[in-house]
Enzyme design. Structure first.
Site, mmCIF file in Angstrom:
data_model
loop_
_atom_site.group_PDB
_atom_site.id
_atom_site.type_symbol
_atom_site.label_atom_id
_atom_site.label_comp_id
_atom_site.label_asym_id
_atom_site.label_seq_id
_atom_site.Cartn_x
_atom_site.Cartn_y
_atom_site.Cartn_z
ATOM 1 N N CYS A 1 0.127 3.413 3.483
ATOM 2 C CA CYS A 1 0.629 3.051 4.813
ATOM 3 C C CYS A 1 1.747 2.017 4.786
ATOM 4 O O CYS A 1 2.367 1.749 5.821
ATOM 5 C CB CYS A 1 -0.522 2.538 5.678
ATOM 6 S SG CYS A 1 -1.083 0.870 5.227
ATOM 7 N N ASP B 1 21.560 1.314 -16.436
ATOM 8 C CA ASP B 1 21.521 0.079 -15.648
ATOM 9 C C ASP B 1 20.663 -0.957 -16.362
ATOM 10 O O ASP B 1 19.480 -0.723 -16.628
ATOM 11 C CB ASP B 1 20.944 0.401 -14.270
ATOM 12 C CG ASP B 1 20.933 -0.791 -13.336
ATOM 13 O OD1 ASP B 1 21.306 -1.900 -13.767
ATOM 14 O OD2 ASP B 1 20.534 -0.615 -12.166
ATOM 15 N N CYS C 1 0.839 -1.199 0.000
ATOM 16 C CA CYS C 1 0.000 0.000 0.000
ATOM 17 C C CYS C 1 0.876 1.252 0.000
ATOM 18 O O CYS C 1 1.717 1.422 0.889
ATOM 19 C CB CYS C 1 -0.892 -0.014 1.235
ATOM 20 S SG CYS C 1 -1.857 1.505 1.458
ATOM 21 N N CYS D 1 -5.279 -0.356 6.123
ATOM 22 C CA CYS D 1 -5.846 1.005 6.116
ATOM 23 C C CYS D 1 -6.973 1.058 5.106
ATOM 24 O O CYS D 1 -7.188 0.110 4.345
ATOM 25 C CB CYS D 1 -4.766 2.049 5.833
ATOM 26 S SG CYS D 1 -4.327 2.250 4.083
#
Length: 410
Positions: free
Chosen positions: A200, A334, A197, A216
């Site tokens: 949170c 990269d 998430c 949450c």
């Protein structure tokens, strides 16, 4: 254009001249150099050129150029549309696109994910389309959670209508501070960057098309538009067939997002769909070129999510595939992202590996137990294939080199 201050008019004129000279010299379409000179002479040129226009910004990790082209095509019935059709998606390219169409009341601008806050601030765009976020050029762009956070901050409190993919949790989080959001459900095929998430940090639970945080209230919003297969359901419940020339599920997603955007300008699906169906190639993507009896189809894939979609449109096995990888500035230096791509899908096909970083690619293919051959040049791969079809998948600069070599069709 005549309403511009004299300094801005001079900046536009010199920028156009530089663009034209770049094209004549064979150095590209001139979008970047023209805009760079224009902004050097007038740092506020993008804001001035955006005034009194209705603008759409299109941003995502994958599909920006194609969706920009689809939206511009669908809006063509409204009149001239200014657009950066060749993918110059930073402010220099935006300046060139707007300067090239001084009479256009509408603009559709592809925008690099990192530049969304800046370009939104300088243009006051009417609509922002946010489609997906996945790892890409980490050495330049940084973590995608940072990008989503920048989107979130930039959209807070502004009078811009956002159209966003509610199946991508990062996009949803980035768009959720906007005053007005049209949510579109087009699926999320690459999920490796969104298991947690963004609100949170807790785990995301997924069940069918729904997702929600376990810790949450953050959860998938209710969509206004829904893509299911090759059909799109609009607000109100009416469903339309999405008949596109562009192949694959990713382009069906792009088409559905385009319908949601143009509806904000009063363009109904019945009007937009025939115009979307006319688009057969975008800046060389999906183009088939003929060379020495071979039909070479060019596919762009510049990150793991893009490779997943490129695999989706390959000719059926055992069709041959040539893969080309570079690691120049526009690609990202990269190449470790190659290890995030599941190349096992290529088993059973003749595969060639080329490009500047062909040995990096070869190591990855060997680990995936895919039979392949390393060649120094794309021409060696092309001529090793018997006359017939060949799919070529390449990342950005490799794609441009191959496209130039075999024909720069739109």
């Amino acid at each position: 254009m005549s309403d511009l201050p004299l300094r801005s008019q001079l900046a536009v004129a010199l920028g156009r001249t530089a663009s034209r000279m770049s094209r004549l010299a064979g150095r590209g379409d001139g979008s970047v150099i023209g805009g760079k000179i224009g902004l050097k002479l007038d740092p506020e040129l993008l804001t001035r050129l955006s005034a009194d226009r209705k603008l759409v910004l299109v941003s995502a990790t994958n599909g920006k150029t194609t969706t920009t082209r689809l939206i511009a095509s669908a809006m063509s019935g409204l009149g001239e549309v200014a657009t950066n059709a060749f993918g110059a998606n930073m402010p220099t390219g935006h300046v060139s696109a707007l300067a090239a169409a001084p009479g256009a009341r509408y603009g559709v601008l592809e925008c690099d994910e990192k530049y969304v806050p800046l370009v939104l601030r300088e243009t006051g765009a009417n609509v922002v389309l946010l489609m997906n976020l996945s790892r890409d050029q980490m050495d330049r762009a940084g973590e995608i959670w940072q990008l989503a956070g920048k989107w979130r901050k930039a959209l807070e409190g502004v009078d811009t209508h956002v159209v966003a993919n509610c199946d991508d949790p990062l996009v949803t989080w980035g768009a959720s501070t906007a005053k007005r959001v049209t949510w579109v459900a087009v699926g999320q095929h690459w999920r490796e960057d969104s298991w947690c998430c963004p609100e949170c940090g807790g785990p995301l639970d997924r069940e069918a098309s729904h997702w929600a945080c376990r810790q949450c209230p953050f959860a998938r919003p209710k969509p206004d538009w829904i893509l299911h297969g090759d059909r799109v359901t609009a607000p109100g419940g009416r469903t339309y067939d999405l008949d596109l020339q562009l192949p694959g599920r990713a382009n069906r997603s792009n088409g559905a997002m385009s319908l949601a955007v143009v509806s904000l300008f009063g363009i109904a699906p019945e009007q937009a769909l025939p115009l979307l169906g006319r688009v057969a190639s975008v800046a060389g993507r999906y183009t088939t070129v003929q060379h020495e009896g071979r039909d070479i189809r060019l596919l762009l894939a510049k990150n793991p999510a893009g490779w997943l979609e490129a695999f989706d449109v390959l000719e059926p096995a055992p069709g041959p595939v040539a893969l080309s990888i570079n690691a120049q500035g526009p690609d990202g230096r990269d190449t470790s992202w190659l290890w995030d791509v599941d190349y096992r899908v290529l088993k059973g096909r003749p595969v060639w590996a080329t490009g500047e970083r062909r040995l990096d690619l070869a190591a990855r293919l060997e680990a995936a137990e895919v039979d392949f051959r390393v060649v120094d040049d794309i021409e060696q791969a092309v001529m090793a294939v018997p006359p017939g079809k060949l799919d070529v998948i390449a990342n950005y600069t490799a794609f441009q080199t191959i496209r130039t070599r075999y024909g720069r069709a739109l």
